[in-house]
Design a protein around this motif. Sequence first.
Motif, PDB file in Angstrom:
ATOM      1  N   GLY A   1      17.450 -11.617 -12.386  1.00 18.64           N
ATOM      2  CA  GLY A   1      17.823 -10.374 -11.712  1.00 18.64           C
ATOM      3  C   GLY A   1      17.428  -9.149 -12.523  1.00 18.64           C
ATOM      4  N   GLU A   2      17.682  -9.238 -13.797  1.00 15.89           N
ATOM      5  CA  GLU A   2      17.388  -8.140 -14.725  1.00 15.89           C
ATOM      6  C   GLU A   2      15.867  -7.890 -14.821  1.00 15.89           C
ATOM      7  N   THR A   3      15.096  -8.995 -14.925  1.00 15.62           N
ATOM      8  CA  THR A   3      13.638  -8.836 -15.035  1.00 15.62           C
ATOM      9  C   THR A   3      13.067  -8.272 -13.737  1.00 15.62           C
ATOM     10  N   LEU A   4      13.661  -8.710 -12.611  1.00 18.36           N
ATOM     11  CA  LEU A   4      13.194  -8.213 -11.314  1.00 18.36           C
ATOM     12  C   LEU A   4      13.348  -6.686 -11.248  1.00 18.36           C
ATOM     13  N   GLU A   5      14.493  -6.200 -11.718  1.00 16.61           N
ATOM     14  CA  GLU A   5      14.708  -4.747 -11.730  1.00 16.61           C
ATOM     15  C   GLU A   5      13.671  -4.047 -12.614  1.00 16.61           C
ATOM     16  N   GLN A   6      13.342  -4.701 -13.720  1.00 16.08           N
ATOM     17  CA  GLN A   6      12.350  -4.145 -14.654  1.00 16.08           C
ATOM     18  C   GLN A   6      10.968  -4.078 -13.978  1.00 16.08           C
ATOM     19  N   VAL A   7      10.613  -5.145 -13.261  1.00 19.76           N
ATOM     20  CA  VAL A   7       9.323  -5.177 -12.546  1.00 19.76           C
ATOM     21  C   VAL A   7       9.295  -4.069 -11.485  1.00 19.76           C
ATOM     22  N   TYR A   8      10.412  -3.921 -10.768  1.00 21.48           N
ATOM     23  CA  TYR A   8      10.468  -2.889  -9.728  1.00 21.48           C
ATOM     24  C   TYR A   8      10.390  -1.483 -10.330  1.00 21.48           C
ATOM     25  N   LYS A   9      10.871  -1.364 -11.555  1.00 18.78           N
ATOM     26  CA  LYS A   9      10.806  -0.057 -12.219  1.00 18.78           C
ATOM     27  C   LYS A   9       9.338   0.265 -12.575  1.00 18.78           C
ATOM     28  N   ILE A  10       8.638  -0.748 -13.087  1.00 16.12           N
ATOM     29  CA  ILE A  10       7.236  -0.541 -13.471  1.00 16.12           C
ATOM     30  C   ILE A  10       6.354  -0.436 -12.225  1.00 16.12           C
TER      31      ILE A  10
ATOM     32  N   GLU B   1      -2.154  -3.940  -4.011  1.00 15.10           N
ATOM     33  CA  GLU B   1      -0.743  -4.365  -4.072  1.00 15.10           C
ATOM     34  C   GLU B   1      -0.646  -5.837  -4.465  1.00 15.10           C
ATOM     35  N   GLN B   2      -1.589  -6.646  -3.962  1.00 11.54           N
ATOM     36  CA  GLN B   2      -1.580  -8.073  -4.330  1.00 11.54           C
ATOM     37  C   GLN B   2      -1.803  -8.236  -5.827  1.00 11.54           C
ATOM     38  N   GLN B   3      -2.680  -7.412  -6.365  1.00 16.19           N
ATOM     39  CA  GLN B   3      -2.933  -7.488  -7.803  1.00 16.19           C
ATOM     40  C   GLN B   3      -1.685  -7.082  -8.586  1.00 16.19           C
ATOM     41  N   MET B   4      -1.002  -6.040  -8.097  1.00 15.06           N
ATOM     42  CA  MET B   4       0.257  -5.611  -8.729  1.00 15.06           C
ATOM     43  C   MET B   4       1.277  -6.754  -8.681  1.00 15.06           C
ATOM     44  N   LEU B   5       1.314  -7.443  -7.532  1.00 14.01           N
ATOM     45  CA  LEU B   5       2.275  -8.541  -7.370  1.00 14.01           C
ATOM     46  C   LEU B   5       1.953  -9.673  -8.360  1.00 14.01           C
ATOM     47  N   ALA B   6       0.676  -9.975  -8.509  1.00 14.64           N
ATOM     48  CA  ALA B   6       0.288 -11.034  -9.458  1.00 14.64           C
ATOM     49  C   ALA B   6       0.713 -10.655 -10.878  1.00 14.64           C
TER      50      ALA B   6
ATOM     51  N   GLN C   1      -7.271   2.737 -11.492  1.00 12.97           N
ATOM     52  CA  GLN C   1      -6.497   3.648 -12.342  1.00 12.97           C
ATOM     53  C   GLN C   1      -5.030   3.217 -12.395  1.00 12.97           C
ATOM     54  N   GLN C   2      -4.491   2.877 -11.225  1.00 14.63           N
ATOM     55  CA  GLN C   2      -3.080   2.452 -11.174  1.00 14.63           C
ATOM     56  C   GLN C   2      -2.849   1.175 -11.969  1.00 14.63           C
ATOM     57  N   ILE C   3      -3.809   0.252 -11.868  1.00 13.97           N
ATOM     58  CA  ILE C   3      -3.661  -1.016 -12.611  1.00 13.97           C
ATOM     59  C   ILE C   3      -3.649  -0.733 -14.114  1.00 13.97           C
ATOM     60  N   PHE C   4      -4.556   0.123 -14.558  1.00 18.07           N
ATOM     61  CA  PHE C   4      -4.592   0.424 -15.994  1.00 18.07           C
ATOM     62  C   PHE C   4      -3.336   1.172 -16.441  1.00 18.07           C
ATOM     63  N   ASP C   5      -2.803   2.041 -15.573  1.00 15.92           N
ATOM     64  CA  ASP C   5      -1.529   2.708 -15.896  1.00 15.92           C
ATOM     65  C   ASP C   5      -0.412   1.664 -16.034  1.00 15.92           C
ATOM     66  N   THR C   6      -0.443   0.678 -15.119  1.00 16.87           N
ATOM     67  CA  THR C   6       0.577  -0.382 -15.160  1.00 16.87           C
ATOM     68  C   THR C   6       0.473  -1.174 -16.459  1.00 16.87           C
ATOM     69  N   ILE C   7      -0.760  -1.487 -16.849  1.00 22.04           N
ATOM     70  CA  ILE C   7      -0.966  -2.264 -18.084  1.00 22.04           C
ATOM     71  C   ILE C   7      -0.393  -1.499 -19.277  1.00 22.04           C
TER      72      ILE C   7
ATOM     73  N   PRO D   1       7.102   0.254  -8.554  1.00 16.83           N
ATOM     74  CA  PRO D   1       8.032   0.582  -7.468  1.00 16.83           C
ATOM     75  C   PRO D   1       7.507   0.191  -6.081  1.00 16.83           C
ATOM     76  N   ARG D   2       6.188   0.135  -5.931  1.00 20.12           N
ATOM     77  CA  ARG D   2       5.620  -0.252  -4.641  1.00 20.12           C
ATOM     78  C   ARG D   2       6.092  -1.660  -4.224  1.00 20.12           C
ATOM     79  N   LEU D   3       6.306  -2.509  -5.203  1.00 19.71           N
ATOM     80  CA  LEU D   3       6.741  -3.876  -4.887  1.00 19.71           C
ATOM     81  C   LEU D   3       8.165  -3.879  -4.344  1.00 19.71           C
ATOM     82  N   LYS D   4       8.976  -2.986  -4.846  1.00 23.98           N
ATOM     83  CA  LYS D   4      10.351  -2.871  -4.337  1.00 23.98           C
ATOM     84  C   LYS D   4      10.303  -2.448  -2.862  1.00 23.98           C
TER      85      LYS D   4
END
Length: 234
Positions: A111-120, A139-144, A171-177, A122-125
């Motif tokens: 549950g805690e990690t899921l919240e962390q993923v959604y924070k990084i 979005e699929q790449q973000m999900l992976a 750009q978004q992927i690199f920001d996520t990384i 937010p589109r997945l949330k």
Amino acid sequence: MLKIGGIDVYYGDVQALWNVSLQVNKGEIVTLVGANGAGKTTTVKTISGLLKAARGSIEFEGERIDDKPAHEMASRGIAHVPEGRRLFPLMTVKENLEMGAMISEAKKHRGETLEQVYKILPRLKEREVQMAETLSGGEQQMLAIGRGIMARPRLLLLDEPSLGLAPILVQQIFDTIRHIHEEGVTLLLIEQNVRRALSIADRAYVLENGRIVLNGTGQELLESDHVKRAYLGL
Ligand code: ATP
């Protein structure tokens, strides 16, 4: 954290890697860059135990892992986000993420990690209840990537996360990384997008025809004549 010492890898009689050595220190972003067919995916698959090296060694946190099966890697703290995403298309975003937390240590904190993923990411949330197959490519790449984080890895192997994406999504992927790295995850990033990968990396290796031909800091390689000529079109 990760030390690859002189590995040779074959597909049948065909040799794909020659004496590849590389190192990832705790807290670093290291990138392995190279053209199509250079052997990047072969390297990452060998680290995660999907391919076996004929010679050489792989150590993770001081222990040999090259003789260990792939299914042990997650519990050791290594997560591999493969090229091509490999999602479960008919499961929701949330279910796909939960599949990333199957090992017991990760399950406890799901549950805690899921919240962390959604924070990084937010589109997945926002897309939580949507089937994975209905997401856009980015979005699929973000999900992976999010699924990789769900395993709470100490080392995350990302195989060409920006492949096939429009520039804005790249750009978004690199920001996520960058964001994942700030959260304390060590990263080995495999990329064809040489300029961006070198810009984000602490250190980098260039792979050509199955051999490491150059290594240095990201900045050093960005300034290398060979890299400029062969990969940056300068
Ligand atoms: P790409 O960016 O195109 O995925 P890459 O750098 O990841 O390239 P690899 O997929 O590691 O390259 O391939 C390295 C070499 O090994 C290539 O010459 C490729 O043709 C060969 N190879 C890869 N997979 C196999 C396989 N299953 N059987 C035989 N040869 C293979």
